[in-house]
Scaffold this motif. Structure first.
Motif, short mmCIF file in Angstrom:
data_model
loop_
_atom_site.label_atom_id
_atom_site.label_comp_id
_atom_site.label_asym_id
_atom_site.label_seq_id
_atom_site.Cartn_x
_atom_site.Cartn_y
_atom_site.Cartn_z
N HIS A 179 -3.12 10.44 10.63
CA HIS A 179 -3.05 11.17 9.36
C HIS A 179 -3.49 12.62 9.55
O HIS A 179 -2.83 13.55 9.06
CB HIS A 179 -3.92 10.47 8.32
CG HIS A 179 -3.77 11.02 6.95
ND1 HIS A 179 -4.67 10.77 5.93
CD2 HIS A 179 -2.84 11.86 6.40
CE1 HIS A 179 -4.29 11.40 4.83
NE2 HIS A 179 -3.19 12.08 5.09
N LEU A 184 3.25 10.74 3.45
CA LEU A 184 3.00 9.52 2.69
C LEU A 184 2.81 8.28 3.56
O LEU A 184 1.87 7.50 3.32
CB LEU A 184 4.15 9.30 1.70
CG LEU A 184 4.02 8.08 0.78
CD1 LEU A 184 2.76 8.18 -0.06
CD2 LEU A 184 5.25 7.93 -0.10
N VAL A 233 0.84 -1.21 0.00
CA VAL A 233 0.00 0.00 0.00
C VAL A 233 0.87 1.25 0.00
O VAL A 233 0.54 2.25 -0.65
CB VAL A 233 -0.97 -0.01 1.20
CG1 VAL A 233 -1.67 1.34 1.34
CG2 VAL A 233 -2.00 -1.11 1.04
N LEU A 234 1.99 1.21 0.73
CA LEU A 234 2.90 2.35 0.73
C LEU A 234 3.43 2.62 -0.67
O LEU A 234 3.42 3.77 -1.15
CB LEU A 234 4.06 2.08 1.69
CG LEU A 234 5.13 3.18 1.79
CD1 LEU A 234 4.53 4.48 2.30
CD2 LEU A 234 6.27 2.72 2.68
N VAL A 285 -0.74 8.34 4.93
CA VAL A 285 -1.73 8.09 3.89
C VAL A 285 -1.84 6.58 3.65
O VAL A 285 -2.94 6.02 3.55
CB VAL A 285 -1.34 8.82 2.58
CG1 VAL A 285 -2.28 8.43 1.45
CG2 VAL A 285 -1.36 10.32 2.79
N ALA A 286 -0.69 5.92 3.57
CA ALA A 286 -0.67 4.48 3.34
C ALA A 286 -1.23 3.73 4.55
O ALA A 286 -1.97 2.74 4.39
CB ALA A 286 0.75 4.02 3.04
N GLY A 323 -2.92 15.86 -4.20
CA GLY A 323 -1.49 15.64 -4.03
C GLY A 323 -0.68 16.90 -3.81
O GLY A 323 0.52 16.83 -3.56
N ALA A 364 -4.93 3.91 4.50
CA ALA A 364 -5.48 3.09 3.41
C ALA A 364 -5.37 1.60 3.71
O ALA A 364 -6.27 0.82 3.38
CB ALA A 364 -4.77 3.42 2.10
N ARG A 388 0.71 6.16 -7.13
CA ARG A 388 -0.51 6.89 -7.50
C ARG A 388 -0.34 8.39 -7.30
O ARG A 388 -0.73 9.20 -8.15
CB ARG A 388 -1.69 6.38 -6.68
CG ARG A 388 -2.21 5.02 -7.12
CD ARG A 388 -3.36 4.57 -6.24
NE ARG A 388 -3.96 3.34 -6.73
CZ ARG A 388 -4.93 2.68 -6.09
NH1 ARG A 388 -5.39 3.14 -4.93
NH2 ARG A 388 -5.43 1.57 -6.60
N THR A 389 0.22 8.76 -6.15
CA THR A 389 0.41 10.18 -5.87
C THR A 389 1.38 10.81 -6.85
O THR A 389 1.17 11.92 -7.34
CB THR A 389 0.91 10.37 -4.43
OG1 THR A 389 0.01 9.75 -3.52
CG2 THR A 389 1.03 11.84 -4.09
N SER A 440 0.56 3.84 -2.92
CA SER A 440 0.22 5.23 -2.63
C SER A 440 1.25 6.17 -3.25
O SER A 440 0.90 7.22 -3.81
CB SER A 440 0.15 5.45 -1.11
OG SER A 440 -0.86 4.67 -0.53
N TRP A 441 2.52 5.79 -3.15
CA TRP A 441 3.57 6.62 -3.73
C TRP A 441 3.44 6.70 -5.25
O TRP A 441 3.55 7.79 -5.83
CB TRP A 441 4.94 6.06 -3.35
CG TRP A 441 6.07 6.82 -3.95
CD1 TRP A 441 6.57 8.03 -3.55
CD2 TRP A 441 6.85 6.43 -5.09
NE1 TRP A 441 7.62 8.41 -4.37
CE2 TRP A 441 7.80 7.47 -5.32
CE3 TRP A 441 6.84 5.32 -5.93
CZ2 TRP A 441 8.72 7.40 -6.36
CZ3 TRP A 441 7.75 5.26 -6.96
CH2 TRP A 441 8.68 6.29 -7.17
#
Length: 310
Positions: free
Chosen positions: A212, A193, A106-107, A196-197, A259, A200, A113-114, A110-111
């Motif tokens: 968060h 980040l 997920v980390l 966020v992960a 973002g 999620a 996607r962002t 997320s990186w």
């Protein structure tokens, strides 16, 4: 040794899953020194992940040896277990692998996607913005809404709109630009980040959302503090506070790309109060105590996983 280690890691994971984040989110000292508080939040997140995965891993490896490295090596080499292997050991090992893969996956997701989102927004903005005459390394967007934000990354972009220029005076506009530059200079997007992960990956965990939100607010406070050091005029705090209120009141924090980081970000009311009525800074002893606690928090699960082998 390993059952006691697993129990200790489980207790630490439970503490870091709810009580510790709840206390840190409500701690009044955090607003007195956002940078130290951000370090503590990073330690909570890292230690929490290590403790959760470590507790499962230690319990699962217990039949293969008296230490995690030794037991893991024995299992990897196909050596027989020293003690009987039950079903709960295999379940624990499976859950440890799934949880580790989920958190890391997920980390990374997320990186990615962002990064893609920021790259897309940057490409679109570069088609419509033009260099700001009076602000080096910034771009001006012809738009009536008062917007100012930065898009971090390998090619950072600082943008403010013509509406923002019309809404603020020169000193207030300088304060907004200084705030955005602080985000870019200190790479605040990297501090956000992991949380966020975390949110999620573990949406059912209340601490994830709380962490968060707290980190978002602290990042904005830290950017305020850095900006104050570069602002001219006799009352930089009042100037920045008025800029935040004016920008938020006119725009409500909208119009900011996903973002991006903006001066109208999280915790506007708390930030304005903090600027106009600044709390006393943390003493050197308190700062070092908090940093020492953060260091110990990271070392604790690491030591529980490694030290028995020594």
């Amino acid at each position: 040794m390993l059952p006691a280690t697993a129990a200790a890691l489980a207790v630490l994971a439970a503490l870091l899953a709810w009580p510790v984040p709840a206390l840190l989110a409500r701690a009044g000292w955090a607003r007195r020194d956002p940078l130290v508080a951000l370090v503590c939040w990073q330690a909570v997140g890292l230690a929490g992940g290590l403790s959760m995965i470590g507790a499962l891993l230690v319990h699962g490896l217990a039949p293969w040896g008296a230490s995690v490295p030794g037991a893991a090596w024995a299992l990897a080499r196909g050596r027989p277990a020293v003690d009987p292997v039950r079903g709960d050991h295999w379940v624990a090992l499976t859950l440890a692998g799934v949880l580790a893969a989920e958190l890391v996956g997920v980390l990374l997701l997320s990186w990615v996607r962002t990064t893609r989102t920021r790259r897309r927004h940057r490409a679109l903005l570069e088609l419509v913005v033009r260099p700001a005459v009076d602000v080096p390394d910034a771009r001006l967007l012809d738009h009536p809404a008062p917007v100012a934000f930065c898009i971090p990354g390998a090619r950072p972009l600082l943008v403010f709109s013509s509406g923002m220029v019309a809404e603020l005076d020169d000193e207030q506009l300088a304060a907004v630009v200084a705030h955005e530059r602080a985000h870019l200079k200190e790479h605040h997007h990297l501090l956000l980040l992991p949380f966020v992960a975390w949110e999620a990956a573990l949406p059912v965990l209340p601490a994830a959302a709380r962490a968060h939100a707290a980190v978002r607010e602290l990042v904005e406070m830290r950017a305020d503090d850095v900006a104050l050091g570069s602002l001219p005029g006799p009352e930089p705090r009042r100037t920045l506070a008025r800029a935040i209120v004016a920008a938020a009141g006119a725009d409500g924090g909208g119009g900011v790309p996903e973002g991006a980081l903006a001066v109208t970000g999280s915790g506007i009311r708390a930030r304005v109060v903090r600027l106009l009525d600044p709390p006393a800074p943390l003493s050197a002893a308190a700062r070092w105590a908090a940093l020492a606690a953060a260091t110990l928090l990271i070392l604790a699960p690491t030591a529980l996983l490694v030290v028995p082998a020594v």
